[in-house]
Design a protein around this motif. Sequence first.
Motif, PDB file in Angstrom:
ATOM      1  N   THR A   1       0.861  -1.178   0.000  1.00 49.22           N
ATOM      2  CA  THR A   1       0.000   0.000   0.000  1.00 49.22           C
ATOM      3  C   THR A   1       0.897   1.227   0.000  1.00 49.22           C
ATOM      4  OG1 THR A   1      -1.874   1.126   1.038  1.00 49.22           O
ATOM      5  CG2 THR A   1      -0.252   0.136   2.522  1.00 49.22           C
ATOM      6  N   LYS A   2       0.425   2.285  -0.605  1.00 51.86           N
ATOM      7  CA  LYS A   2       1.183   3.525  -0.649  1.00 51.86           C
ATOM      8  C   LYS A   2       0.668   4.441   0.451  1.00 51.86           C
ATOM      9  CE  LYS A   2       2.324   3.314  -5.523  1.00 51.86           C
ATOM     10  NZ  LYS A   2       3.679   2.902  -5.302  1.00 51.86           N
ATOM     11  N   THR A   3       1.599   4.997   1.211  1.00 49.19           N
ATOM     12  CA  THR A   3       1.245   5.950   2.259  1.00 49.19           C
ATOM     13  C   THR A   3       2.037   7.231   2.013  1.00 49.19           C
ATOM     14  OG1 THR A   3       2.996   5.472   3.858  1.00 49.19           O
ATOM     15  CG2 THR A   3       1.075   4.002   3.873  1.00 49.19           C
ATOM     16  N   GLU A   4       1.683   8.282   2.752  1.00 50.64           N
ATOM     17  CA  GLU A   4       2.422   9.539   2.606  1.00 50.64           C
ATOM     18  C   GLU A   4       3.869   9.406   3.075  1.00 50.64           C
ATOM     19  OE1 GLU A   4      -0.359   9.979   6.213  1.00 50.64           O
ATOM     20  OE2 GLU A   4      -0.429   9.041   4.264  1.00 50.64           O
ATOM     21  N   PHE A   5       4.193   8.302   3.749  1.00 47.00           N
ATOM     22  CA  PHE A   5       5.565   8.074   4.218  1.00 47.00           C
ATOM     23  C   PHE A   5       6.299   7.040   3.380  1.00 47.00           C
ATOM     24  CE2 PHE A   5       3.031   9.436   7.849  1.00 47.00           C
ATOM     25  CZ  PHE A   5       3.697  10.616   8.141  1.00 47.00           C
ATOM     26  N   GLY A   6       5.686   6.571   2.320  1.00 44.59           N
ATOM     27  CA  GLY A   6       6.316   5.594   1.447  1.00 44.59           C
ATOM     28  C   GLY A   6       5.481   4.327   1.348  1.00 44.59           C
ATOM     29  N   ASP A   7       6.007   3.353   0.633  1.00 39.78           N
ATOM     30  CA  ASP A   7       5.304   2.093   0.438  1.00 39.78           C
ATOM     31  C   ASP A   7       5.407   1.230   1.688  1.00 39.78           C
ATOM     32  OD1 ASP A   7       4.839   2.955  -2.102  1.00 39.78           O
ATOM     33  OD2 ASP A   7       6.169   1.523  -3.090  1.00 39.78           O
ATOM     34  N   LEU A   8       4.333   0.528   1.993  1.00 37.76           N
ATOM     35  CA  LEU A   8       4.299  -0.394   3.131  1.00 37.76           C
ATOM     36  C   LEU A   8       4.079  -1.799   2.588  1.00 37.76           C
ATOM     37  CD1 LEU A   8       4.178  -0.838   6.229  1.00 37.76           C
ATOM     38  CD2 LEU A   8       1.715  -0.421   6.063  1.00 37.76           C
TER      39      LEU A   8
ATOM     40  N   SER B   1       3.091  -8.884   4.579  1.00 35.70           N
ATOM     41  CA  SER B   1       3.157 -10.271   4.139  1.00 35.70           C
ATOM     42  C   SER B   1       3.021 -11.208   5.336  1.00 35.70           C
ATOM     43  CB  SER B   1       4.506 -10.531   3.458  1.00 35.70           C
ATOM     44  OG  SER B   1       4.647 -11.899   3.123  1.00 35.70           O
ATOM     45  N   GLY B   2       2.475 -12.370   5.114  1.00 36.10           N
ATOM     46  CA  GLY B   2       2.431 -13.393   6.146  1.00 36.10           C
ATOM     47  C   GLY B   2       3.811 -13.973   6.414  1.00 36.10           C
ATOM     48  N   ASN B   3       4.767 -13.681   5.546  1.00 40.15           N
ATOM     49  CA  ASN B   3       6.141 -14.152   5.668  1.00 40.15           C
ATOM     50  C   ASN B   3       7.020 -12.964   6.063  1.00 40.15           C
ATOM     51  OD1 ASN B   3       8.835 -14.872   5.157  1.00 40.15           O
ATOM     52  ND2 ASN B   3       8.261 -16.267   3.505  1.00 40.15           N
ATOM     53  N   ALA B   4       7.637 -13.038   7.230  1.00 43.57           N
ATOM     54  CA  ALA B   4       8.440 -11.923   7.750  1.00 43.57           C
ATOM     55  C   ALA B   4       9.610 -11.553   6.842  1.00 43.57           C
ATOM     56  CB  ALA B   4       8.954 -12.269   9.148  1.00 43.57           C
ATOM     57  N   ASP B   5      10.000 -12.437   5.929  1.00 42.21           N
ATOM     58  CA  ASP B   5      11.091 -12.123   5.003  1.00 42.21           C
ATOM     59  C   ASP B   5      10.669 -11.118   3.930  1.00 42.21           C
ATOM     60  OD1 ASP B   5      12.795 -13.869   6.318  1.00 42.21           O
ATOM     61  OD2 ASP B   5      12.357 -15.545   4.955  1.00 42.21           O
ATOM     62  N   HIS B   6       9.353 -10.889   3.803  1.00 39.42           N
ATOM     63  CA  HIS B   6       8.863 -10.054   2.699  1.00 39.42           C
ATOM     64  C   HIS B   6       8.061  -8.834   3.134  1.00 39.42           C
ATOM     65  CE1 HIS B   6      10.302 -12.999  -0.160  1.00 39.42           C
ATOM     66  NE2 HIS B   6       9.743 -13.938   0.578  1.00 39.42           N
ATOM     67  N   GLY B   7       7.960  -8.600   4.418  1.00 32.31           N
ATOM     68  CA  GLY B   7       7.233  -7.408   4.854  1.00 32.31           C
ATOM     69  C   GLY B   7       6.763  -7.539   6.286  1.00 32.31           C
ATOM     70  N   PHE B   8       6.070  -6.494   6.725  1.00 31.77           N
ATOM     71  CA  PHE B   8       5.489  -6.535   8.066  1.00 31.77           C
ATOM     72  C   PHE B   8       4.389  -7.582   8.087  1.00 31.77           C
ATOM     73  CE2 PHE B   8       7.116  -2.203   7.796  1.00 31.77           C
ATOM     74  CZ  PHE B   8       7.821  -2.124   8.986  1.00 31.77           C
ATOM     75  N   ARG B   9       4.344  -8.354   9.157  1.00 27.77           N
ATOM     76  CA  ARG B   9       3.292  -9.350   9.287  1.00 27.77           C
ATOM     77  C   ARG B   9       2.026  -8.657   9.776  1.00 27.77           C
ATOM     78  NH1 ARG B   9       5.138 -14.329  12.254  1.00 27.77           N
ATOM     79  NH2 ARG B   9       3.280 -15.151  11.268  1.00 27.77           N
ATOM     80  N   PRO B  10       0.862  -9.099   9.337  1.00 27.19           N
ATOM     81  CA  PRO B  10      -0.381  -8.437   9.732  1.00 27.19           C
ATOM     82  C   PRO B  10      -0.557  -8.307  11.245  1.00 27.19           C
ATOM     83  CG  PRO B  10      -0.802  -9.877   7.885  1.00 27.19           C
ATOM     84  CD  PRO B  10       0.624 -10.135   8.317  1.00 27.19           C
ATOM     85  N   TYR B  11      -0.187  -9.326  12.011  1.00 28.13           N
ATOM     86  CA  TYR B  11      -0.366  -9.223  13.459  1.00 28.13           C
ATOM     87  C   TYR B  11       0.546  -8.150  14.050  1.00 28.13           C
ATOM     88  CZ  TYR B  11       3.814 -11.367  15.518  1.00 28.13           C
ATOM     89  OH  TYR B  11       5.092 -11.593  15.952  1.00 28.13           O
ATOM     90  N   GLN B  12       1.729  -7.935  13.450  1.00 27.43           N
ATOM     91  CA  GLN B  12       2.622  -6.878  13.925  1.00 27.43           C
ATOM     92  C   GLN B  12       1.979  -5.503  13.739  1.00 27.43           C
ATOM     93  OE1 GLN B  12       5.930  -7.980  11.369  1.00 27.43           O
ATOM     94  NE2 GLN B  12       7.151  -8.601  13.152  1.00 27.43           N
ATOM     95  N   LEU B  13       1.300  -5.323  12.633  1.00 28.82           N
ATOM     96  CA  LEU B  13       0.626  -4.047  12.382  1.00 28.82           C
ATOM     97  C   LEU B  13      -0.547  -3.856  13.338  1.00 28.82           C
ATOM     98  CD1 LEU B  13       0.733  -4.064   8.488  1.00 28.82           C
ATOM     99  CD2 LEU B  13       2.182  -2.768  10.047  1.00 28.82           C
ATOM    100  N   LEU B  14      -1.268  -4.932  13.636  1.00 31.31           N
ATOM    101  CA  LEU B  14      -2.376  -4.858  14.587  1.00 31.31           C
ATOM    102  C   LEU B  14      -1.863  -4.454  15.966  1.00 31.31           C
ATOM    103  CD1 LEU B  14      -5.372  -5.439  15.390  1.00 31.31           C
ATOM    104  CD2 LEU B  14      -4.606  -7.754  15.911  1.00 31.31           C
ATOM    105  N   VAL B  15      -0.837  -5.128  16.449  1.00 31.79           N
ATOM    106  CA  VAL B  15      -0.284  -4.831  17.773  1.00 31.79           C
ATOM    107  C   VAL B  15       0.314  -3.426  17.784  1.00 31.79           C
ATOM    108  CG1 VAL B  15       1.447  -5.510  19.487  1.00 31.79           C
ATOM    109  CG2 VAL B  15       0.083  -7.259  18.321  1.00 31.79           C
TER     110      VAL B  15
END
Length: 129
Positions: free
Chosen positions: A12-19, A22-36
């Motif tokens: 997703t694109k945000t005003e601070f850059g792309d976010l 991913s369910g795989n920590a090697d490819h991005g923030f995990r959804p539960y990390q964003l929730l917490v």
Amino acid sequence: MEFWMQENSFTTKTEFGDLQISGNADHGFRPYQLLVSSVAVCSGGVLRKVMEKRRQTVKDIYIKADVKRSEQGANEVQEIHLHFIIDTENVTNTQMKKNLEWTRKNCSMVQSVKDSIHITETFELKNNS
């Protein structure tokens, strides 16, 4: 918000850059990390505003989030414990308990998940004169 599928994640694109998410920590923030992160940082921001409105000095807030997830099924987040270490002056334990009570009531993320995720808070006052 808009999300685009990539090979191993969604972006997703945000005003601070792309976010990258991913369910795989090697490819991005995990959804539960964003929730917490949303629950913790919303709480921290509201706590800061509450203390400022009460004319209490806030030098720093450190938040440690402990997460309990289900070991079965969808591995959902069941509990989040937030421990705040607040660097402040002349704030009593009683005042801080009231601050956290108001924080809980006014944090949109806590209010959004309160019926499905058990959230608890504790605190320590640092350099309290």
